[in-house]
Design a protein around this motif. Structure first.
Motif, PDB file in Angstrom:
ATOM      1  N   TYR A   2      -2.304  -1.722  -3.687  1.00 64.75           N
ATOM      2  CA  TYR A   2      -3.154  -0.413  -3.165  1.00 64.75           C
ATOM      3  C   TYR A   2      -2.634   0.775  -3.394  1.00 64.75           C
ATOM      4  O   TYR A   2      -1.707   0.951  -2.644  1.00 64.75           O
ATOM      5  CB  TYR A   2      -3.921  -0.756  -2.076  1.00 64.75           C
ATOM      6  CG  TYR A   2      -5.207   0.263  -1.743  1.00 64.75           C
ATOM      7  CD1 TYR A   2      -6.169   0.418  -2.657  1.00 64.75           C
ATOM      8  CD2 TYR A   2      -4.772   1.182  -0.731  1.00 64.75           C
ATOM      9  CE1 TYR A   2      -7.202   1.406  -2.305  1.00 64.75           C
ATOM     10  CE2 TYR A   2      -5.832   2.279  -0.433  1.00 64.75           C
ATOM     11  CZ  TYR A   2      -7.037   2.201  -1.352  1.00 64.75           C
ATOM     12  OH  TYR A   2      -7.782   3.284  -1.247  1.00 64.75           O
ATOM     13  N   LYS A  47      -3.151   4.381  -2.550  1.00 62.33           N
ATOM     14  CA  LYS A  47      -4.218   5.141  -2.182  1.00 62.33           C
ATOM     15  C   LYS A  47      -3.885   6.588  -2.259  1.00 62.33           C
ATOM     16  O   LYS A  47      -2.553   7.016  -2.616  1.00 62.33           O
ATOM     17  CB  LYS A  47      -4.328   4.718  -0.742  1.00 62.33           C
ATOM     18  CG  LYS A  47      -2.991   4.891  -0.007  1.00 62.33           C
ATOM     19  CD  LYS A  47      -3.271   4.440   1.388  1.00 62.33           C
ATOM     20  CE  LYS A  47      -1.977   4.258   2.310  1.00 62.33           C
ATOM     21  NZ  LYS A  47      -2.131   3.794   3.589  1.00 62.33           N
ATOM     22  N   CYS A  49       0.916  -1.223   0.165  1.00 64.97           N
ATOM     23  CA  CYS A  49       0.191  -0.110  -0.118  1.00 64.97           C
ATOM     24  C   CYS A  49       0.839   1.320  -0.041  1.00 64.97           C
ATOM     25  O   CYS A  49       1.871   1.436   0.783  1.00 64.97           O
ATOM     26  CB  CYS A  49      -0.840  -0.021   1.281  1.00 64.97           C
ATOM     27  SG  CYS A  49      -1.985  -1.467   1.492  1.00 64.97           S
ATOM     28  N   ARG A 108      -0.955   8.798  -7.265  1.00 64.42           N
ATOM     29  CA  ARG A 108      -1.486   7.438  -7.293  1.00 64.42           C
ATOM     30  C   ARG A 108      -1.015   6.836  -8.736  1.00 64.42           C
ATOM     31  O   ARG A 108      -1.897   6.464  -9.517  1.00 64.42           O
ATOM     32  CB  ARG A 108      -3.140   7.660  -7.313  1.00 64.42           C
ATOM     33  CG  ARG A 108      -3.636   8.380  -6.102  1.00 64.42           C
ATOM     34  CD  ARG A 108      -5.215   8.038  -6.020  1.00 64.42           C
ATOM     35  NE  ARG A 108      -5.562   6.825  -6.021  1.00 64.42           N
ATOM     36  CZ  ARG A 108      -6.842   6.332  -6.131  1.00 64.42           C
ATOM     37  NH1 ARG A 108      -7.560   7.199  -6.158  1.00 64.42           N
ATOM     38  NH2 ARG A 108      -6.755   4.893  -6.103  1.00 64.42           N
TER      39      ARG A 108
END
Length: 113
Positions: A36, A38, A11, A50
């Motif tokens: 992910y 974020k 992440c 991102r």
């Protein structure tokens, strides 16, 4: 990347492989993994926010290599519109023939017609 059993998680606000660096993630042994990206306000100077990818200057050769189980198709088109609140999604190809399985995660890009 944290590793818990056969599950892997990464992440971040952005993931940038630079210079002669490489990113390798293998999930071929029945593993599961999530990347992910974020919205945490972090920005890369070339890729911006991102983002997940490589950032080289022409003489560099950064690489990203992600391996998972063999799939015939990794993406498909919707056979009919899918709206917020819908419980069933109809796709163009047969998910089983594509190699998709129960518990696979999917991403749906929002678009306007």
């Amino acid at each position: 990347m944290d590793r818990c059993g056969t599950k892997r998680y990464l992440c971040a606000g952005y993931i940038a492989v630079e210079g002669h660096g490489s990113f390798f993630m293998s999930l071929q042994q029945d593993g599961m993994g999530w990347v992910y990206v974020k919205d945490n306000g972090a920005q890369h100077s070339m890729l911006r926010s991102r983002a997940f990818g490589t950032a080289g200057n022409g003489s560099d050769n950064p690489t990203v290599d992600i391996n998972n189980r063999q799939m015939k198709w990794t993406w498909t088109l919707l056979a009919q519109p899918f709206n917020v609140g819908d419980a069933i999604m109809k796709v163009m190809q047969n998910p089983t023939r594509m190699g998709w399985r129960v518990s696979d995660r999917i991403g749906i890009a929002h678009t306007k017609s």
